[in-house]
Design a protein around this motif. Structure first.
Motif, PDB file in Angstrom:
ATOM      1  N   PHE A 142       0.892  -1.089   0.052  1.00 24.22           N
ATOM      2  CA  PHE A 142      -0.134  -0.025  -0.058  1.00 24.22           C
ATOM      3  C   PHE A 142       0.758   1.127   0.029  1.00 24.22           C
ATOM      4  CE2 PHE A 142      -2.078   3.438   2.597  1.00 24.22           C
ATOM      5  CZ  PHE A 142      -3.322   3.473   1.670  1.00 24.22           C
ATOM      6  N   ILE A 143       1.943   1.479   1.020  1.00 20.16           N
ATOM      7  CA  ILE A 143       2.698   2.427   1.232  1.00 20.16           C
ATOM      8  C   ILE A 143       3.548   2.524  -0.331  1.00 20.16           C
ATOM      9  CG2 ILE A 143       4.638   3.474   2.209  1.00 20.16           C
ATOM     10  CD1 ILE A 143       3.559   2.130   4.832  1.00 20.16           C
ATOM     11  N   GLY A 144       4.032   1.619  -0.652  1.00 19.33           N
ATOM     12  CA  GLY A 144       4.876   1.602  -1.904  1.00 19.33           C
ATOM     13  C   GLY A 144       4.156   2.234  -3.142  1.00 19.33           C
ATOM     14  N   GLY A 145       2.792   1.667  -3.290  1.00 20.22           N
ATOM     15  CA  GLY A 145       1.959   2.116  -4.399  1.00 20.22           C
ATOM     16  C   GLY A 145       1.581   3.444  -4.301  1.00 20.22           C
ATOM     17  N   ILE A 146       1.344   4.066  -3.127  1.00 20.51           N
ATOM     18  CA  ILE A 146       0.949   5.192  -2.736  1.00 20.51           C
ATOM     19  C   ILE A 146       1.908   6.196  -3.295  1.00 20.51           C
ATOM     20  CG2 ILE A 146       0.331   7.039  -1.354  1.00 20.51           C
ATOM     21  CD1 ILE A 146      -2.059   5.186  -2.088  1.00 20.51           C
ATOM     22  N   ALA A 147       3.307   5.907  -2.639  1.00 17.23           N
ATOM     23  CA  ALA A 147       4.277   6.554  -2.981  1.00 17.23           C
ATOM     24  C   ALA A 147       4.629   6.749  -4.500  1.00 17.23           C
ATOM     25  CB  ALA A 147       5.640   6.277  -2.294  1.00 17.23           C
ATOM     26  N   ILE A 148       4.738   5.725  -5.396  1.00 17.83           N
ATOM     27  CA  ILE A 148       5.161   5.711  -6.718  1.00 17.83           C
ATOM     28  C   ILE A 148       3.669   6.499  -7.177  1.00 17.83           C
ATOM     29  CG2 ILE A 148       4.905   3.981  -8.875  1.00 17.83           C
ATOM     30  CD1 ILE A 148       7.456   3.972  -7.192  1.00 17.83           C
ATOM     31  N   LEU A 149       2.528   6.320  -6.824  1.00 15.85           N
ATOM     32  CA  LEU A 149       1.265   7.307  -7.605  1.00 15.85           C
ATOM     33  C   LEU A 149       1.649   8.682  -7.383  1.00 15.85           C
ATOM     34  CD1 LEU A 149      -1.518   7.283  -8.786  1.00 15.85           C
ATOM     35  CD2 LEU A 149      -2.214   7.165  -6.507  1.00 15.85           C
ATOM     36  N   LEU A 185      -7.504   5.164   5.102  1.00 18.38           N
ATOM     37  CA  LEU A 185      -6.531   6.079   4.639  1.00 18.38           C
ATOM     38  C   LEU A 185      -6.331   6.520   3.278  1.00 18.38           C
ATOM     39  CD1 LEU A 185      -3.453   4.543   6.565  1.00 18.38           C
ATOM     40  CD2 LEU A 185      -4.674   6.675   7.459  1.00 18.38           C
ATOM     41  N   MET A 186      -6.655   5.392   2.334  1.00 22.17           N
ATOM     42  CA  MET A 186      -6.671   5.711   0.915  1.00 22.17           C
ATOM     43  C   MET A 186      -7.879   6.652   0.517  1.00 22.17           C
ATOM     44  SD  MET A 186      -5.326   5.041  -1.665  1.00 22.17           S
ATOM     45  CE  MET A 186      -5.404   6.474  -2.757  1.00 22.17           C
ATOM     46  N   THR A 187      -8.936   6.544   1.418  1.00 21.39           N
ATOM     47  CA  THR A 187     -10.356   7.309   1.015  1.00 21.39           C
ATOM     48  C   THR A 187      -9.825   8.683   1.325  1.00 21.39           C
ATOM     49  OG1 THR A 187     -11.654   5.502   1.435  1.00 21.39           O
ATOM     50  CG2 THR A 187     -12.598   7.853   1.661  1.00 21.39           C
ATOM     51  N   VAL A 188      -9.090   8.969   2.650  1.00 18.77           N
ATOM     52  CA  VAL A 188      -8.691  10.388   3.081  1.00 18.77           C
ATOM     53  C   VAL A 188      -7.652  10.814   1.895  1.00 18.77           C
ATOM     54  CG1 VAL A 188      -7.417  11.890   4.813  1.00 18.77           C
ATOM     55  CG2 VAL A 188      -9.131   9.921   5.420  1.00 18.77           C
ATOM     56  N   PHE A 189      -6.560  10.047   1.565  1.00 17.06           N
ATOM     57  CA  PHE A 189      -5.833  10.301   0.708  1.00 17.06           C
ATOM     58  C   PHE A 189      -6.226  10.801  -0.714  1.00 17.06           C
ATOM     59  CE2 PHE A 189      -2.996   9.258  -2.884  1.00 17.06           C
ATOM     60  CZ  PHE A 189      -1.985  10.089  -2.773  1.00 17.06           C
ATOM     61  N   TRP A 190      -7.178   9.916  -1.200  1.00 14.71           N
ATOM     62  CA  TRP A 190      -7.955  10.168  -2.543  1.00 14.71           C
ATOM     63  C   TRP A 190      -8.765  11.421  -2.282  1.00 14.71           C
ATOM     64  CZ3 TRP A 190     -13.476   7.585  -3.130  1.00 14.71           C
ATOM     65  CH2 TRP A 190     -13.807   8.113  -4.402  1.00 14.71           C
ATOM     66  N   TYR A 191      -9.290  11.879  -1.217  1.00 15.84           N
ATOM     67  CA  TYR A 191     -10.143  12.937  -1.001  1.00 15.84           C
ATOM     68  C   TYR A 191      -9.558  14.320  -1.181  1.00 15.84           C
ATOM     69  CZ  TYR A 191     -13.764  16.076   0.298  1.00 15.84           C
ATOM     70  OH  TYR A 191     -14.663  17.309   0.403  1.00 15.84           O
ATOM     71  N   PHE A 192      -8.250  14.205  -0.474  1.00 16.89           N
ATOM     72  CA  PHE A 192      -7.449  15.416  -0.280  1.00 16.89           C
ATOM     73  C   PHE A 192      -6.339  15.573  -1.557  1.00 16.89           C
ATOM     74  CE2 PHE A 192      -9.114  14.941   3.995  1.00 16.89           C
ATOM     75  CZ  PHE A 192      -9.593  16.342   4.285  1.00 16.89           C
ATOM     76  N   PHE A 193      -5.517  14.685  -1.621  1.00 21.21           N
ATOM     77  CA  PHE A 193      -4.417  14.621  -2.567  1.00 21.21           C
ATOM     78  C   PHE A 193      -4.772  14.622  -4.119  1.00 21.21           C
ATOM     79  CE2 PHE A 193      -1.088  13.101  -4.877  1.00 21.21           C
ATOM     80  CZ  PHE A 193      -0.044  13.899  -4.687  1.00 21.21           C
TER      81      PHE A 193
END
Length: 461
Positions: free
Chosen positions: A250-257, A358-366
């Motif tokens: 999860f962390i690796g995928g988000i960082a690459i994204l 966490l992904m939902t929050v990340f998706w909404y803000f970032f």
């Protein structure tokens, strides 16, 4: 980084010195090496036991004792352990203890393969029926084939060690389990001992057959040492956890994204590569499913689509669903019978819920921020915004892909296609308007002659 590497070399050198000094001490008299196995039988367990057997052989150790307490584990790892025990030149004893311990499922094979099998009072052995990695029953079409293979495996072990083949085979075919007293009476084990010292006293003078021939055990007055985990084994123990592997994916995928959406930061990209590398290290030491990995990768792709494509969160919703399903399938099925005392290699539902939140929050803000900065947002266009489509203008800052442009005597936030750069001062053309954010393209000299030149910025009022 240089200091870290130096420190690692110092640690390795110190470890080698300790091992060498330990070997020289053990060579002065009889010695016993204890390998404690407390938990699931998995590739790391097999590697550790193999290392212990090799060290015992090199140092001239008199006896290896595997102190066992396991609910079971992977059949492939169990086969490796059994092969190493049967091929060992050093005698191997398995001690199922202390009281309350068990040698269930895979542990039954390991105990049966030992030169001497010992159980403490209040322990159990058996229930070795093959099941899936998540504790569920194997489909009926495969049950006969797998049961035949595993029953033949344990029967061959029993014949090699002169144990009760029928009683051991019943642990596979009938899921039979035995207490220490029952196992001794049936000839499944050799001794009952309340503790390690009592076991060593009973083993004194006993003759066993190893790969190199018959040996007489001298264990009563032997020095006893533990096989400690190496630094790398401690690291792998942490990484080889379904929850840790999923979190690293999860962390690796988000960082690459983040690196893809905002190129040039480098930090997220480096972090992502490291996290994904560690995730795969743990993944290869577990019974993982590549389908789960593919679905997690698809989720990241859908989140990227959400950041660059206009819409009503279709990509984002699909990404969340793909992330959840990928987590469920990463190491097996979600539902596992609670009454099956077998190891479960599943991502915790709490971990899945946490990462999804966490992904939902990340998706909404970032992601929403990236969409707005990138000129890709949703909403209805006003008449003025519709009229802006096709207008010419000038970039007043560099767009890579987002920036500012001057169109219709006004400065606008704008974006071009991902991966495209428009330099400050370049002429541009508006190709779309989304909530007062313009989507533009670079205006080349070979534009369509049919374009209305009246919209040129030199003719705008």
């Amino acid at each position: 980084m240089r200091h870290v590497i130096t420190a690692l070399f110092v640690m390795i050198a110190a470890t080698v010195v300790v091992w060498q000094s330990g070997d020289s001490v053990s060579a002065e008299g009889p010695s016993v090496l204890v390998i404690e196995v407390d938990g699931n039988i998995e590739p790391l367990t097999a590697d550790r036991i193999a290392r212990g057997i090799d060290e015992a052989r090199d140092s001239g150790t008199s006896l290896i004792v595997i102190q066992l307490d396991t609910p079971g584990g992977l059949l492939e790892s169990t086969r490796e352990i059994v092969e190493d025990i049967l091929a060992s030149d050093t005698p191997v004893a398995v001690f199922v203890g202390p009281a309350g311990a068990r040698a269930a499922s895979a542990g039954t094979f390991i105990a049966a393969a030992a030169n001497v099998a010992v159980m403490a009072p209040g322990t159990t052995i058996g229930a070795a029926s093959p099941i899936t990695s998540d504790g569920g029953d194997i489909p009926p079409t495969l049950t006969k084939k797998i049961s035949a293979d595993t029953s033949a495996f344990i029967r061959s072990i029993a014949q090699t060690r002169d144990r009760n083949a029928e009683a051991l085979e019943n642990t596979v075919l009938l899921s039979t389990a035995y207490s220490a007293e029952e196992a001794l009476e049936l000839g499944v084990i050799d001794l009952i001992a309340p503790d390690m010292n009592s076991m060593l006293q009973q083993l004194e003078g006993r003759t066993v057959t190893t790969a190199s021939g018959q040996l007489t055990l001298t264990a009563e007055e032997a020095s006893v040492s533990q096989l400690d985990r190496t630094f790398m084994e401690h690291v792998l123990d942490i990484l080889a956890s379904p929850n840790v592997v999923f979190a690293l994916f999860f962390i690796g995928g988000i960082a690459i994204l983040i690196e893809v959406i905002m190129p040039g930061l480098f930090g997220p990209g480096i972090l992502g590569v490291i996290a994904l590398g560690l995730a795969f290290v743990g993944f290869w030491n577990l019974p993982g499913s590549w389908l789960g990995v593919a679905l997690i990768a698809l989720a990241m792709g859908l989140f990227y689509g959400e950041s660059v494509a206009p819409g009503f969160s279709v990509f984002g919703a699909g990404g969340l669903v793909s992330l959840i399903v990928g987590a469920l399938l990463l190491f097996g099925n979600f539902f596992s019978p609670a009454d099956v005392p077998e190891p479960s290699f599943l991502v915790s539902p709490i971990m899945i819920a946490l990462m999804t939140a966490l992904m939902t929050v990340f998706w909404y803000f970032f992601i929403r921020f990236a969409r707005n900065e990138g000129g890709v947002s949703t909403g209805f266009q006003s008449e003025e915004e519709v009229l802006l489509e096709g207008q010419w203008g000038v970039a007043v800052s560099e767009l890579r892909p987002a920036g500012k442009v001057w169109v219709a005597n006004q400065e606008w936030s704008a974006s071009t296609e991902p991966g495209v750069t428009i330099k400050e001062g370049d002429e541009i053309r508006v190709v779309g308007v989304y909530n007062e954010v313009l989507k533009v393209e670079k205006l080349y000299e070979d534009i369509d002659d049919a374009t209305d030149v009246s919209t040129s910025p030199t003719q705008q009022e």
